[in-house]
Design an enzyme around this catalytic site. Structure first.
Site, short mmCIF file in Angstrom:
data_model
loop_
_atom_site.label_atom_id
_atom_site.label_comp_id
_atom_site.label_asym_id
_atom_site.label_seq_id
_atom_site.Cartn_x
_atom_site.Cartn_y
_atom_site.Cartn_z
N GLY A 183 0.80 -1.09 -0.09
CA GLY A 183 0.05 0.00 0.03
C GLY A 183 1.01 1.23 0.09
O GLY A 183 2.10 1.05 0.18
N ASN B 68 -11.43 -3.67 3.32
CA ASN B 68 -10.84 -4.00 4.67
C ASN B 68 -11.56 -4.66 5.54
O ASN B 68 -11.78 -4.55 6.86
CB ASN B 68 -10.27 -2.78 5.29
CG ASN B 68 -11.32 -1.74 5.06
OD1 ASN B 68 -12.49 -1.80 5.21
ND2 ASN B 68 -10.79 -0.44 4.77
N ASP C 67 -7.19 -3.20 9.04
CA ASP C 67 -6.73 -1.88 8.64
C ASP C 67 -7.33 -0.38 9.33
O ASP C 67 -8.15 0.17 8.89
CB ASP C 67 -7.08 -1.62 7.08
CG ASP C 67 -6.11 -2.43 6.07
OD1 ASP C 67 -5.08 -3.04 6.78
OD2 ASP C 67 -6.56 -2.89 5.30
N GLU D 94 -1.83 -10.76 14.72
CA GLU D 94 -2.89 -12.20 14.32
C GLU D 94 -2.96 -12.21 12.87
O GLU D 94 -3.30 -11.35 12.23
CB GLU D 94 -3.88 -12.26 14.94
CG GLU D 94 -4.79 -13.64 14.54
CD GLU D 94 -5.96 -13.66 15.15
OE1 GLU D 94 -6.72 -14.72 15.21
OE2 GLU D 94 -6.52 -12.80 15.96
N VAL E 163 2.14 -5.10 4.08
CA VAL E 163 2.03 -6.28 5.12
C VAL E 163 2.66 -7.41 4.53
O VAL E 163 2.67 -7.76 3.53
CB VAL E 163 0.48 -6.52 5.37
CG1 VAL E 163 0.30 -7.42 6.46
CG2 VAL E 163 -0.41 -5.18 5.68
N ASP F 82 -12.62 4.54 7.53
CA ASP F 82 -12.09 4.15 6.10
C ASP F 82 -12.78 2.64 5.67
O ASP F 82 -12.16 1.82 4.94
CB ASP F 82 -10.87 4.16 5.80
CG ASP F 82 -10.54 4.24 4.11
OD1 ASP F 82 -11.44 4.79 3.55
OD2 ASP F 82 -9.45 3.79 3.79
#
Length: 282
Positions: A65, A218, A230, A167, A70, A213
């Protein structure tokens, strides 16, 4: 002379420190680099690996992103069955273009030092680095608070600088859960997912927050369980002057996905009204 012949993981870790690097993997576990307040809520789930002899191995990229990437990371103790998969979210540093939409979300968040506030407002190199740390800490704090409130979010394992370890939502083989946007649920499945979403957004609203958002991109679904991800831009609906607008926008954004798949539009309006009550906005 040893009092016990049991295998001592901490002693093994100390012995490994004399080597140039871990016996395998990419780095030593960073668990000891986080203070107690930089680790997830107690009690830690039993799958969290806290042994100092553990090693972190990077297994690939889960998502890229503009603000953060990630990675899939395994934390395991060599030559044992102790190990777990984690998602490592790494916020970009000051040398990268980032945080192009952060102004509205950061309203109400101020540092005690005026120098820091000026730097973040002007987006200097130092200011951008501060913002990266703010976003990482904001996400870790939000995950911790939402987890304790019972919201279905990834458990926040720890934070080190601008890296948040959390996690991994997926299978043991490293296959991540599907994003809601990719699913084509049957009517019964759609109703169940909507019910899960409503419950989680209600729990957030009762804490005084909205995602900020939210969309079908997400939200993850794994083993029929909906998980919200997120959330570094989580919005305090009371302190932020645009909080009510963010809350309604969140619901309409993700609600549009459900409506396109057969949900009655009136249920979206009903959810907005309910959340305003939960958040004490009415």
């Amino acid at each position: 002379m040893y009092e016990s012949e049991e295998f001592d993981l901490d002693a093994a870790y100390a012995e490994y420190l004399g080597q140039d690097g871990p016996p395998q993997g990419d780095r030593w576990s960073t668990w000891d680099q986080s203070t107690p307040t930089e680790r997830g809520p107690l009690p830690h789930p039993d799958w969290v690996v806290t042994e100092l002899a553990a090693v972190d191995t990077e297994l690939g990229v889960l998502k890229t992103g503009k603000e953060a990437d990630v990675f899939l990371v395994e934390r395991a103790v060599p030559d044992t069955e102790t190990g777990t998969l984690m998602a490592a979210k790494r916020y970009r540093n000051a040398h990268h273009r980032m945080f192009h939409r952060d102004a509205g979300y950061l309203e109400g968040r101020q540092d005690k030092e005026s120098r820091v506030n000026r730097a973040t407002a002007k987006r200097t190199a130092f200011g951008k680095q501060v913002i990266a740390g703010q976003w990482a800490f904001a996400e870790f704090s939000a995950l911790s608070r939402m987890w304790e409130a019972g919201v279905a979010v990834p458990y926040p394992i720890q934070i080190v600088d601008t890296e948040v370890l959390m996690e991994f939502i997926g299978d043991a083989d490293g296959t991540a859960g599907d994003r809601l946007a990719r699913l084509r649920p049957e009517p019964g499945e759609l109703d169940d997912l909507w019910a899960q979403l409503c419950r989680n957004l209600s729990l957030m609203a009762r804490e005084g927050f909205t995602h900020g958002d939210l969309s079908a991109f997400n939200v993850l679904v794994h083993d029929q369980r909906l998980v919200i991800i997120d959330i570094p831009q989580i919005v305090d609906v009371i302190a932020n002057p645009h909080g009510p607008d963010y809350l309604e926008r969140d619901v309409r954004n993700v609600g549009g996905w459900f409506i396109a798949r057969g949900l009655d539009p009136g249920r979206v309006d009903d959810l907005i009204a309910d959340l305003f009550v939960d958040a004490r906005l009415r």
